[in-house]
Design an enzyme around this catalytic site. Structure first.
Site, PDB file in Angstrom:
ATOM      1  N   GLY A  30      -8.149   1.332  -0.175  1.00  0.00           N
ATOM      2  CA  GLY A  30      -6.982   1.959   0.458  1.00  0.00           C
ATOM      3  C   GLY A  30      -6.174   0.955   1.254  1.00  0.00           C
ATOM      4  O   GLY A  30      -6.730   0.072   1.916  1.00  0.00           O
ATOM      5  N   VAL A  31      -4.849   1.093   1.198  1.00  0.00           N
ATOM      6  CA  VAL A  31      -3.975   0.084   1.806  1.00  0.00           C
ATOM      7  C   VAL A  31      -2.876   0.669   2.691  1.00  0.00           C
ATOM      8  O   VAL A  31      -2.122  -0.081   3.300  1.00  0.00           O
ATOM      9  CB  VAL A  31      -3.299  -0.785   0.710  1.00  0.00           C
ATOM     10  CG1 VAL A  31      -4.336  -1.555  -0.091  1.00  0.00           C
ATOM     11  CG2 VAL A  31      -2.414   0.055  -0.214  1.00  0.00           C
ATOM     12  N   GLY A  32      -2.764   1.989   2.785  1.00  0.00           N
ATOM     13  CA  GLY A  32      -1.560   2.584   3.373  1.00  0.00           C
ATOM     14  C   GLY A  32      -1.378   2.351   4.855  1.00  0.00           C
ATOM     15  O   GLY A  32      -0.254   2.262   5.341  1.00  0.00           O
ATOM     16  N   GLU A  33      -2.467   2.289   5.615  1.00  0.00           N
ATOM     17  CA  GLU A  33      -2.318   2.310   7.059  1.00  0.00           C
ATOM     18  C   GLU A  33      -2.690   1.016   7.764  1.00  0.00           C
ATOM     19  O   GLU A  33      -2.220   0.743   8.869  1.00  0.00           O
ATOM     20  CB  GLU A  33      -3.123   3.490   7.628  1.00  0.00           C
ATOM     21  CG  GLU A  33      -2.317   4.764   7.496  1.00  0.00           C
ATOM     22  CD  GLU A  33      -3.164   6.014   7.406  1.00  0.00           C
ATOM     23  OE1 GLU A  33      -3.130   6.810   8.339  1.00  0.00           O
ATOM     24  OE2 GLU A  33      -3.860   6.189   6.387  1.00  0.00           O
ATOM     25  N   GLY A  64       6.593   9.958   4.595  1.00  0.00           N
ATOM     26  CA  GLY A  64       6.073  10.984   5.491  1.00  0.00           C
ATOM     27  C   GLY A  64       5.433  10.360   6.723  1.00  0.00           C
ATOM     28  O   GLY A  64       5.561  10.858   7.814  1.00  0.00           O
ATOM     29  N   GLY A  94       6.154   7.895  -2.152  1.00  0.00           N
ATOM     30  CA  GLY A  94       6.960   6.691  -2.204  1.00  0.00           C
ATOM     31  C   GLY A  94       6.115   5.431  -2.191  1.00  0.00           C
ATOM     32  O   GLY A  94       6.631   4.321  -2.294  1.00  0.00           O
TER      33      GLY A  94
HETATM   34 MO1  MOS Z   1      -1.403   9.204   7.242  1.00  0.00          MO
HETATM   35  S1  MOS Z   1      -0.835   9.359   9.241  1.00  0.00           S
HETATM   36  O1  MOS Z   1      -3.042   9.697   7.389  1.00  0.00           O
HETATM   37  O2  MOS Z   1      -0.494  10.410   6.485  1.00  0.00           O
END
Ligand code: MOS
Length: 708
Positions: A667-670, A245, A475
């Protein structure tokens, strides 16, 4: 439901490379994404195609459906005169087909339902629309970004001031004053947006069911409830598998409402809408372009005395979204005099929205290139410059950071990257016809937890546990890491945990966004599991159940929580063609405890590649004359692919942030996308001696130098 003060997790599975619990489903093709659902959908679907406006502003005079309706298979054409009415139209992006107004080119102005997707598409092409066009404004310029929003995403101060920036700049030994630009970008997850929707009736009340490709099922319900005038329990949304996403599925966009409205008209037949890749460039969110004016004042040794960051960017007249581009500038480096501002151009364009590290990505590009310029101006190594500007406390809140390890990241990265061997001067290394250089940039991302998460633990026959929370795994591996967290919180093996997610019938969960998912959902799972054990012991009877939310550690109030990183890049710029290659890219991160090294590494590498992609390739080109983005496919909108990424690697510091979450994670996503484009830009400067301040960096930007 109870709020439970969690205790730090005793880790056993957490920290190990448990294979993805849904890996087999995915690699065998059994995982069902939103548009795939056949089971659980009552009856044959009708296919929905969107008719989009071809003017940027004005009104629809007439929608003529006759030709479309005469096409075989076309069942219905719905426009603003025939669509079901919404009870609340405050969200101007979602309130489609309620009147004749057109707010941007690409807005949904009619819906075509047909027995096949092909017939629906052909039918949409046969709908005749006449318009009354009005003059539009679709170009972000420095002279039209004058609107001051009340707050910036998600609810941060629009402007901040400390001390006297202008006086400090007058007195500074060294001043860097430059403008930096980042491009429009469109989120391009592998799976385009898709929704299957159908209405039914339960106990005399209308109910809406959906499979939606979303980052948060509960968020879809929350958005639709007031608009459709129903109660939350009248809408059920599921998203068992989502193919990425990057923020574009963080909130529902208008296509979700299109499916909900169309399905209202079909007497219960489900409606299937698969948004095309091309339509994603007009409908499903994007990152605004940004213009950052930076002013840094420093003493001759590089110690900052003033930091000013004034941002210009855009929003839409249809709905406001204000990216928080200057937010990292507020906490990144020490300086007594500080200023950040955001101003918007409100344009007749689609609504900008979240894209991986909104704010931090464009803001830190500007900040970290400006810091590189300051390092050059002061004759100080860029890492030493950052050492000299490390704050003791969070400059924004005055609170101590819990684990600010930026310098550890820089030092570890420098060691691994061989930074000491770097020539101090730019434009001193060649390899054949290539200029060779290296660059560094810092990264940061706030540690976020979203309130309102609940988890449920129930004992099963045979010693296993059913753990439920309505979050979505887009994912990233959320299913896997939450299984590990639940196993450790219960003190059982991972295979004793049967995890259910991604359904609004399950306990409420926040969006997979803001790198907050694992922290928010994991804390709730730990709370429920610990409370379950406290109440029911180690050998509970089957069928015993606990639902709980997590209560913060009281010490959290008095700390600032951010993750940090250091990105190192080597670039080669071709002397005659300007071609830019990145043979080496390394990120070192401080993110609290890593729950699963395999899935976390994927997040870091994905972020680094996406940052490289922003640095060199990604640009949505808007034709302001017509108001739309003309790059509408992956041939004209280039994202980095394997050939663009050579030696890319990430590592992280061993640590645990147990004030922030019982797992110790942040947190690691961004964070992987943050700073990466700046590291690449700084390396192109070091290679060529040519300073470029807008991304994407393109070969033509390196061709006008006479020194070759
Ligand atoms: Mo992320 S841009 O906060 O889904």
């Amino acid at each position: 439901m109870t709020a439970h003060r969690t205790r730090p997790l005793r880790v056993r599975s957490v920290g190990t490379a448990l294979g993805r619990v849904d890996g087999t489903e995915k690699v065998t093709g059994r995982a069902t994404y939103a548009a795939d659902h056949a089971d659980g959908v009552p009856g044959d679907v009708l296919h929905l195609w969107l008719v989009q406006s071809t003017i940027a502003k004005g009104r629809v005079v007439e929608v003529r459906p006759e030709h479309a309706l005469s096409h075989p298979g076309v069942v219905d054409v719905i426009d603003h005169t025939s669509a079901p009415r919404l009870v609340d139209t405050e969200n101007g992006e979602l309130a489609i087909l309620q009147d004749a107004a057109v707010g941007f080119r690409g807005q949904i102005i009619a819906l075509v339902l047909a027995e096949t997707a092909e017939a629906a598409r052909e039918g949409a092409a046969l709908v005749e629309v006449s318009y009354e066009a009005a003059a539009h404004e679709a170009e972000l310029r420095e002279d039209n970004a004058t609107y001051r929003p009340d707050s910036v995403n998600p609810d941060l101060e629009t402007d901040t001031f400390q001390g006297d920036v202008d006086a400090a700049l007058r007195e500074a030994d060294v001043v860097v004053e430059q403008t930096y630009r980042t491009a429009y970008e469109h989120n391009n997850p592998l799976e385009p947006h898709a929704t299957i929707a159908w209405w039914g009736e339960v106990d005399g009340r209308a109910t809406l069911s959906m499979f939606d490709s979303t980052q948060g099922v509960h968020g879809v319900v929350a958005s639709l409830v007031p608009m459709l005038g129903v109660e939350p329990d009248q809408i059920r949304v599921r998203a068992p598998y989502v193919g990425g996403g990057f923020g574009s599925k963080g909130e529902p966009h208008a296509h979700v409402m299109a499916a909900a409205l169309a399905a209202r008209t079909t007497n219960g037949r489900p409606v299937r809408l698969a948004v095309t890749r091309q339509q994603m460039f007009s409908l499903t969110g994007y990152r605004t372009a940004t213009i950052s004016r930076f002013r840094l004042g420093a003493r001759s040794d590089g110690t900052l005395t003033a930091i000013a960051h004034d941002v210009l960017e855009q929003s839409s007249v249809v709905r406001e979204f204000a990216e928080q581009t200057a937010s990292p500038t507020r906490m990144m480096y020490a300086a007594p005099n500080r200023r950040t501002t955001h101003r918007l151009a409100r344009l007749d364009v689609a609504v900008p929205s979240w894209m991986r590290a909104p704010g931090e990505m464009p803001g830190m590009f500007a900040h970290e290139v400006a810091m590189d310029e300051l390092a050059v101006a002061c004759g100080v190594d860029p890492i030493v410059l950052r050492e000299r500007n490390e704050p003791d406390l969070d400059p924004e809140t005055g609170k101590p950071f819990n684990n600010r390890r930026l310098l550890d990241c820089l030092h570890r990265g420098a060691e691994r990257f061989g930074w000491d061997a770097r020539p101090r001067e730019a434009r001193t290394q060649t390899d054949g016809d290539w200029w060779v250089g290296t660059g560094v940039a810092a990264a940061t991302y706030p540690a976020m937890k979203t309130p309102g998460n609940l988890a449920r633990v129930r004992s099963l026959e045979g010693g296993g546990y059913a753990v439920a929370i309505g979050c979505v795994d887009i994912g990233t591996g959320a299913r896997t890491v939450l299984t590990q967290i639940a196993a450790d919180a219960l003190g059982v093996e991972a295979d004793a945990v049967d995890l259910s997610i991604a359904d609004t019938r399950l306990p409420s969960a926040s969006v997979a966004g803001g790198s907050s998912g694992t922290s928010s959902w994991g804390s709730a799972i730990v709370a429920a599991a610990q409370l379950f054990r406290d109440d029911h012991g180690a050998s509970p009877d089957p069928g015993v159940e606990t639902t709980a939310s997590a209560e913060d550690d009281p010490a959290a109030e008095s700390h600032a929580f951010h993750s940090f990183g250091a990105v190192f890049a080597e670039t080669r710029v071709h002397r005659w063609t300007g071609e830019i290659r990145v043979p080496r890219l390394l990120g070192v991160y401080s993110v609290g405890r890593v729950i699963n090294p395999v899935t976390a590494r994927s997040q870091f590498l994905g972020g680094l590649v996406m940052g490289l992609s922003a640095g060199l390739f990604e640009e949505s080109y808007r034709d302001s004359r017509f108001g739309h983005v003309v790059t509408q496919d992956l041939a004209s909108y280039h994202v980095a692919s394997h050939a663009d990424v050579l030696d890319v690697d990430a590592e992280w510091l061993e640590e645990a942030d147990e004030i922030f979450t019982p797992m110790g994670s942040r947190g690691v996503g961004e964070i992987g996308i943050v700073g990466t484009a700046a590291a690449v830009a700084n390396a192109t400067y070091h290679a060529t001696g040519i300073r470029r301040r807008s991304i994407p960096l393109t070969p033509d930007q390196f061709l006008d130098d006479p020194g070759t």
